[in-house]
Design a protein around this motif. Structure first.
Motif, short mmCIF file in Angstrom:
data_model
loop_
_atom_site.label_atom_id
_atom_site.label_comp_id
_atom_site.label_asym_id
_atom_site.label_seq_id
_atom_site.Cartn_x
_atom_site.Cartn_y
_atom_site.Cartn_z
N HIS A 110 0.79 -1.22 0.00
CA HIS A 110 0.00 0.00 0.00
C HIS A 110 0.83 1.28 0.00
O HIS A 110 0.36 2.31 -0.49
CB HIS A 110 -0.93 0.02 1.22
CG HIS A 110 -2.08 -0.93 1.11
ND1 HIS A 110 -1.98 -2.27 1.41
CD2 HIS A 110 -3.38 -0.73 0.73
CE1 HIS A 110 -3.14 -2.86 1.22
NE2 HIS A 110 -4.01 -1.95 0.82
N LYS A 142 -1.16 9.97 9.17
CA LYS A 142 -2.36 10.43 8.45
C LYS A 142 -3.39 9.31 8.32
O LYS A 142 -4.60 9.56 8.39
CB LYS A 142 -1.97 10.95 7.08
CG LYS A 142 -3.12 11.53 6.28
CD LYS A 142 -2.68 12.01 4.92
CE LYS A 142 -3.86 12.57 4.13
NZ LYS A 142 -3.48 12.99 2.77
N TYR A 143 -2.92 8.09 8.13
CA TYR A 143 -3.83 6.95 7.98
C TYR A 143 -4.14 6.26 9.30
O TYR A 143 -4.77 5.20 9.32
CB TYR A 143 -3.24 5.94 6.99
CG TYR A 143 -3.35 6.39 5.56
CD1 TYR A 143 -4.43 6.05 4.77
CD2 TYR A 143 -2.36 7.20 5.00
CE1 TYR A 143 -4.53 6.47 3.46
CE2 TYR A 143 -2.44 7.63 3.69
CZ TYR A 143 -3.54 7.27 2.92
OH TYR A 143 -3.64 7.69 1.62
N ASN A 183 -4.70 -1.64 13.09
CA ASN A 183 -5.12 -0.74 12.01
C ASN A 183 -4.48 -1.11 10.69
O ASN A 183 -5.06 -0.89 9.62
CB ASN A 183 -4.80 0.71 12.38
CG ASN A 183 -5.68 1.24 13.50
OD1 ASN A 183 -6.57 0.52 13.96
ND2 ASN A 183 -5.45 2.45 13.92
N LEU A 216 -6.43 -2.54 6.64
CA LEU A 216 -6.26 -2.25 5.22
C LEU A 216 -6.76 -3.39 4.34
O LEU A 216 -7.21 -3.16 3.21
CB LEU A 216 -4.78 -1.98 4.91
CG LEU A 216 -4.17 -0.71 5.53
CD1 LEU A 216 -2.66 -0.70 5.33
CD2 LEU A 216 -4.78 0.54 4.93
N TYR A 222 -10.70 -3.01 3.56
CA TYR A 222 -11.23 -1.83 2.88
C TYR A 222 -12.36 -2.17 1.89
O TYR A 222 -13.38 -1.49 1.87
CB TYR A 222 -10.11 -1.07 2.18
CG TYR A 222 -9.35 -0.11 3.09
CD1 TYR A 222 -9.47 -0.19 4.47
CD2 TYR A 222 -8.51 0.87 2.57
CE1 TYR A 222 -8.78 0.66 5.32
CE2 TYR A 222 -7.82 1.74 3.41
CZ TYR A 222 -7.95 1.62 4.77
OH TYR A 222 -7.27 2.48 5.60
N LEU A 224 -11.07 6.66 2.86
CA LEU A 224 -10.12 5.57 3.02
C LEU A 224 -8.86 5.81 2.20
O LEU A 224 -7.75 5.50 2.63
CB LEU A 224 -10.77 4.25 2.61
CG LEU A 224 -11.85 3.70 3.55
CD1 LEU A 224 -12.53 2.48 2.94
CD2 LEU A 224 -11.27 3.34 4.91
N GLN A 225 -9.02 6.38 1.01
CA GLN A 225 -7.86 6.66 0.17
C GLN A 225 -7.00 7.79 0.73
O GLN A 225 -5.77 7.76 0.62
CB GLN A 225 -8.31 7.01 -1.25
CG GLN A 225 -8.87 5.83 -2.04
CD GLN A 225 -9.36 6.24 -3.41
OE1 GLN A 225 -9.43 7.42 -3.73
NE2 GLN A 225 -9.71 5.26 -4.23
N GLN A 226 -7.64 8.77 1.35
CA GLN A 226 -6.91 9.94 1.84
C GLN A 226 -6.43 9.78 3.28
O GLN A 226 -5.55 10.52 3.73
CB GLN A 226 -7.80 11.19 1.74
CG GLN A 226 -8.27 11.53 0.34
CD GLN A 226 -7.15 11.96 -0.56
OE1 GLN A 226 -6.14 12.49 -0.11
NE2 GLN A 226 -7.31 11.72 -1.86
N GLY A 227 -7.01 8.85 4.03
CA GLY A 227 -6.64 8.70 5.44
C GLY A 227 -7.44 9.62 6.32
O GLY A 227 -8.30 9.20 7.08
N SER A 228 -7.16 10.89 6.27
CA SER A 228 -7.96 11.92 6.95
C SER A 228 -8.05 13.10 6.00
O SER A 228 -7.05 13.51 5.40
CB SER A 228 -7.33 12.33 8.27
OG SER A 228 -6.02 12.82 8.08
N ARG A 277 -12.00 11.13 9.57
CA ARG A 277 -11.47 9.83 9.17
C ARG A 277 -12.50 8.75 9.49
O ARG A 277 -13.51 9.00 10.16
CB ARG A 277 -10.16 9.54 9.89
CG ARG A 277 -10.30 9.39 11.39
CD ARG A 277 -8.95 9.15 12.04
NE ARG A 277 -9.06 8.92 13.46
CZ ARG A 277 -8.02 8.74 14.26
NH1 ARG A 277 -6.80 8.80 13.76
NH2 ARG A 277 -8.19 8.52 15.55
#
Length: 511
Positions: free
Chosen positions: A16, A59-60, A82, A86, A89, A112-116, A211
Motif C-alpha cells: 500500500h 495520516k492513515y 489498524n 487495510l 477496505y 479511506l484513500q486519503q486517510g484523513s 477519518r
C-alpha cells in the motif's frame, strides 16, 4: 511478537505504501516505540525519508506518538490492528454501499484513500472524478447530505487535533474532545459550487479533518455475523429477532460490553411489531425466545416469565461459540470427521482419559490412539499428567493422563495460521501480477481507450479495431490470470472473515 504477524504487516505496508514506509513500519513492529534517530540507526534511512513515512502513517492512523521521558522528542508506535484493517477496505466500502447507496460508498472510499480529509476536499474530489461520467449525476448538496449521514451514524469521526494544553510543548498530544466530536462540519455549498464550475479565485476554508471509525464498521460486521448465525440455527425470524435484540441493547448498553443490560420483553415485542414483512415473529415471539434460550447454548437468557420478564444478550459468549464452531470445522477439514468426533468428546468431558476416549468415541483402539495423538501433535488438544502415589512406599508412583482443550491456545494457534496463510496469498497474488504485468497493463490501456471512445460516441467499428489489438492468445492468458487472481482474492476474503472472528474473541476475553 508474532513472526507471522510481522511478515503480514510488512507485506501489507509494502503493497500500500512502498518500500521506504515498509522499512519504517517493520522496524517499529520489531522494536516497539522508537524515536526518529533510533529508527534511522536500524533502517539506514535518512531523517527526511523517515519523517515523510511517519507523516503518511500518522495520516492513515497506523502510528501514534507520545512524548519520551525527557519530553523533548516523540516516540512512535505502530498500530498493528489498524494495518490489518487495510485488508478489509473492500468490505467496508461494500457495507456502506448496501446501506446508504453509491454516493455514500464514494464518500467512504475517498476517506479511506486519503486517510484523513476535510469534507470540502471530499466533495471536490468526487465531483471532479464524476464530471465526465453521464451515468453518475451527483450534486454538491447530495454528497454533503451523505457525509452528514455517515457522521451521524458514526461511520466517520473527527481526526484528533493537538491539545490546547500542549501548544507550547515540543511534542503535541493529539486528542478529540467529546463536545467537539459531535459538532457537524460547516460546508460552504456556494463556494464549492463556484470552485467546481471553474472559479479559481475561490479559496475554500475548511480545517475540520475526518477519518473512518473502524470500531463502528466492525460493530456492524459482528452484528451481521450473529444475525447470520441465528438465521442458520433457527430461521429468518430468529435472525430478525437477534437484530432487534442488538438494536435494543445499544439503547442501554455499551456496544462492546460482553453482556447486555436487561432488555424488557414489552419493548422487544413493540419493536417486532414494526417488522411488517415477518408477522410470524410477533405471533410466536415467546416460542422464538424460548428456542433461542434453550437451543442456542444460552446466548440469550431470561429473568422472570416469558411474557413479562427481561432478557440478557451475552455477546462475548456468542463470539466464543462461533470460535468453537470455527475450530470444529477446521479439525474436520484437516483431520477428518472421526478426529472431529474425538475433539467434541474431549470438549464435552472437559478432562478425559485415553481409555475413555476409545470407549465413548466408538472407534477401534488403534485408530482412536492415532487420531488422539494427531490432535495432540496439531495442538488442538493438550494432555496433563497426574501422578498417583503408590500405596506402598517401595513401588514407583503411577500416572494417568487427562486430555483437555485450552481454547485460548487453540484460537491463538489458528490466528497465527491465518496470518501465515494471508501472507502466502498476498505474496502469490503479487507474484502473478508482476509476472504478467505487461499483459495486464496492455488490457487496462485498451479498456481505458475504449471507455473514452464510448463516452465520446465514436463508431463501433473504431472501437472494435482498438479491442482487436489484444490478440486471442493474450485474451486466453488474461482469462487464466484473472481467474487465478480472483480465486486468491476470494480466499483472502474468507481468511479475513476467520481472522475477524478470532480477533473478536480475544477482544472480549480481554474485557
Amino acid at each position: 511478537m508474532s513472526i507471522q504477524l510481522g511478515g503480514l504487516v510488512s507485506h501489507i505496508l509494502l503493497e500500500h505504501f512502498g518500500e521506504i514506509v515498509q522499512k519504517v513500519g517493520s522496524d517499529l513492529f520489531r522494536f516497539g516505540s522508537k524515536t526518529i534517530p533510533l529508527i534511522a540507526m536500524t533502517t539506514n534511512l535518512t531523517k527526511k525519508q523517515i519523517k515523510k513515512s511517519l507523516c503518511a502513517l500518522i495520516k492513515y492512523g497506523l502510528i501514534t506518538f507520545v512524548p519520551s521521558k525527557n519530553g523533548v522528542v516523540a516516540e512512535y508506535s505502530l498500530h498493528k490492528e489498524n494495518v490489518l484493517c487495510l485488508l478489509r477496505y473492500p468490505k467496508y466500502i461494500l457495507l456502506i454501499k448496501n446501506r446508504y447507496g453509491e454516493e455514500a460508498e464514494m464518500v467512504l472510499e475517498e476517506i479511506l484513500q486519503q486517510g484523513s480529509v476535510t469534507p470540502s476536499k471530499i466533495i471536490l474530489n468526487i465531483m471532479n472524478k464524476t464530471r465526465d461520467d453521464k451515468d453518475k449525476s451527483m450534486s454538491v448538496i447530495s454528497i454533503r447530505d451523505n457525509i452528514i449521514s455517515l457522521i451521524t451514524a458514526g461511520y466517520i469521526q473527527r481526526a484528533p487535533v493537538p491539545s490546547t494544553e500542549t501548544e507550547d510543548s515540543p511534542v503535541p498530544v493529539l486528542e478529540t474532545s467529546e463536545a467537539f466530536a459531535q459538532v457537524l462540519p460547516e460546508i460552504d455549498i456556494r463556494a464549492l459550487t463556484l470552485k467546481i464550475n471553474g472559479d479559481e479565485s475561490i479559496v475554500i476554508k475548511d480545517n475540520s479533518y475526518w477519518r473512518v471509525n473502524f470500531d463502528r464498521l466492525h460493530q456492524d460486521f459482528r452484528d451481521d455475523l450473529l444475525v447470520t448465525a441465528m438465521t442458520r440455527s433457527i430461521d429468518e425470524c430468529g435472525g430478525e429477532l437477534m437484530r432487534q435484540l442488538l438494536q435494543l441493547m445499544y439503547l442501554r448498553t455499551d456496544p462492546w460490553a460482553p453482556t447486555s443490560n436487561p432488555i424488557p420483553f414489552v419493548e422487544l415485542k413493540d419493536c417486532c411489531k414494526k417488522v411488517s414483512d415477518k408477522p410470524l415473529l410477533t405471533q410466536y415471539l415467546d416460542q422464538y425466545l424460548k428456542v433461542m434460550e434453550e437451543s442456542c447454548s444460552g446466548v440469550v437468557t431470561s429473568s422472570g416469565n416469558a411474557s413479562g420478564g427481561q432478557f440478557i444478550l451475552k455477546m462475548g459468549y456468542a463470539i466464543e461459540l462461533l470460535v468453537w464452531d470455527l475450530i470444529y470445522s477446521t479439525v474436520q477439514e484437516r483431520l477428518g470427521t472421526k478426529a472431529a468426533r474425538i475433539f467434541r468428546l474431549v470438549k464435552a468431558k472437559k478432562y478425559i482419559e485415553e481409555e475413555d476416549i476409545q470407549k465413548n468415541a466408538m472407534l477401534p483402539a488403534k485408530e482412536s490412539k492415532q487420531l488422539t495423538y494427531r490432535l495432540l501433535e496439531e495442538h488442538f488438544i493438550e494432555v496433563q499428567a497426574l501422578r498417583k502415589q503408590s500405596s506402598t512406599n517401595s513401588g514407583p508412583s503411577k500416572a494417568y493422563y487427562l486430555y483437555y482443550i485450552e481454547i485460548n491456545h487453540v484460537a491463538n494457534m489458528m490466528l497465527e495460521t491465518v496470518y501465515k496463510a494471508l501472507y502466502n496469498l498476498i505474496s502469490r497474488r503479487e507474484h502473478e501480477r508482476s509476472l504478467n504485468k505487461w499483459m495486464i497493463d496492455k488490457q487496462q490501456r485498451v479498456d481505458t481507450i475504449v471507455h473514452n471512445m464510448r463516452l465520446r460516441g465514436e463508431p463501433e467499428e473504431n472501437i472494435q479495431d482498438i479491442e482487436e489489438t489484444v490478440t486471442p492468445p493474450e485474451k486466453l492468458a488474461l482469462e487464466r490470470i484473472t481467474s487465478t487472481i480472483k480465486k486468491l482474492s476470494v480466499a483472502e476474503i474468507h481468511l479475513c472473515d476467520t481472522m475477524f472472528i478470532l480477533e473478536m474473541y480475544f477482544i472480549y476475553k480481554s474485557k
